[in-house]
Design an enzyme around this catalytic site. Structure first.
Site, PDB file in Angstrom:
ATOM      1  N   MET A   1      -0.265   4.796   8.072  1.00 24.75           N
ATOM      2  CA  MET A   1      -0.777   3.807   7.132  1.00 24.75           C
ATOM      3  C   MET A   1       0.286   2.764   6.790  1.00 24.75           C
ATOM      4  SD  MET A   1      -3.452   3.027   5.063  1.00 24.75           S
ATOM      5  CE  MET A   1      -4.311   4.396   4.271  1.00 24.75           C
ATOM      6  N   GLU A   2       1.515   3.210   6.595  1.00 25.33           N
ATOM      7  CA  GLU A   2       2.548   2.307   6.105  1.00 25.33           C
ATOM      8  C   GLU A   2       3.070   1.347   7.170  1.00 25.33           C
ATOM      9  OE1 GLU A   2       3.362   1.818   3.141  1.00 25.33           O
ATOM     10  OE2 GLU A   2       2.849   3.600   1.989  1.00 25.33           O
TER      11      GLU A   2
END
Length: 269
Positions: A128-129
């Site tokens: 996600m990051e």
């Protein structure tokens, strides 16, 4: 010598204690006044123990207009959960995460034994990051976080992280030129600098905490979650014991729910 993350916690606590004078000193909502504020902030930084390299990085910091624009326009966190998962590419993240876990199961099993955090959570955060490290940001970390400390909107929150970033420069973990996200997050899993200072782990044993090294970054992420109260073997879906720990990683509800959902699919739960 491996740096003990628990020994860094008092360091961040002292930075927070010293933050109030800076937060009150001439914050602004435009570039006007930024240089004068930096001069005042340098005095606070010295009192907090920031040394030559950190102070030089502060002096070089530029007002980050893209950071301010991003801070004023965080639309994705207002999406529905379904829309957020679609926009952030959840299907791709889950598929790639499963492949990564299958390719290196012992690595993730070792992390879980050490910190109690399952692979799915770490892989979901990593995906996600930064799309598993494929894009770790294009904004100078120090300039971004110092700009946010100056900006009146959330100065009190960001001042300790700005002091943390300058301390990281002193320690050699980052430089004035290190790139990260628009809000000053850095490395594979996008730590805010104050959290990086407190929870960073030198997992490679090379004497340096490097958040752009995957081994250090994931160990640091697992260490953060453990320190926030992660309970090994307990559930992490909304309403379960470990979901409140996911809430400590990111304040957006839709983000928290997405991490829990993706992690469960990665882990095969």
């Amino acid at each position: 010598m491996r740096r003990s993350p628990t020994r860094l916690i008092p360091v961040l606590a002292s930075l927070i204690c010293l933050a109030s004078p800076a937060a009150a000193a001439s914050c602004g909502n435009t570039a006007t006044g930024f240089e004068a504020w930096k001069a005042d902030f340098a005095k606070v930084a010295r009192k907090a123990g920031v040394k030559r390299r950190g102070l030089e990085a502060l002096a070089q910091a530029q007002y980050a207009t893209r950071t301010i624009a991003a801070d004023r326009n965080q639309k994705s966190f207002r999406y529905t959960l379904e829309k957020f998962l679609q926009v952030r590419g959840a299907e791709t993240i889950v598929a790639q995460a499963r492949r990564r876990k299958a390719a290196n199961p012992n690595y993730y099993a070792t992390l879980e034994r050490q910190y109690g955090v399952p692979a799915g959570i770490l892989l979901a955060i990593h995906g996600m990051e930064t799309a598993f490290g494929n894009f770790m940001g294009d904004s100078p970390v120090v300039s971004a976080i110092v700009t946010l400390a100056y900006d009146c909107r959330r100065s009190e929150f960001f001042v300790p992280h700005a002091l943390g970033a300058l301390t990281l420069v002193d320690q050699g973990s980052i430089t004035a030129a290190t790139l990260g996200a628009r809000h000053g997050e850095l490395g594979h899993t996008q730590f805010l600098p104050g959290n990086a200072l407190t929870y960073g782990v030198d997992a490679t044993g090379d004497g340096q905490v490097d958040f752009y090294n995957l081994t250090d970054a994931l160990a640091s992420t697992a260490n953060f979650l453990r320190a926030k109260g992660w309970k090994p073997g307990r559930g992490y879906a909304p309403g379960q014991p470990n979901f409140r720990v996911i809430e400590q990683w990111n304040a957006a509800t839709v983000y928290q729910q997405s991490i829990a959902l993706m992690a469960a699919r990665i882990d095969g739960n």
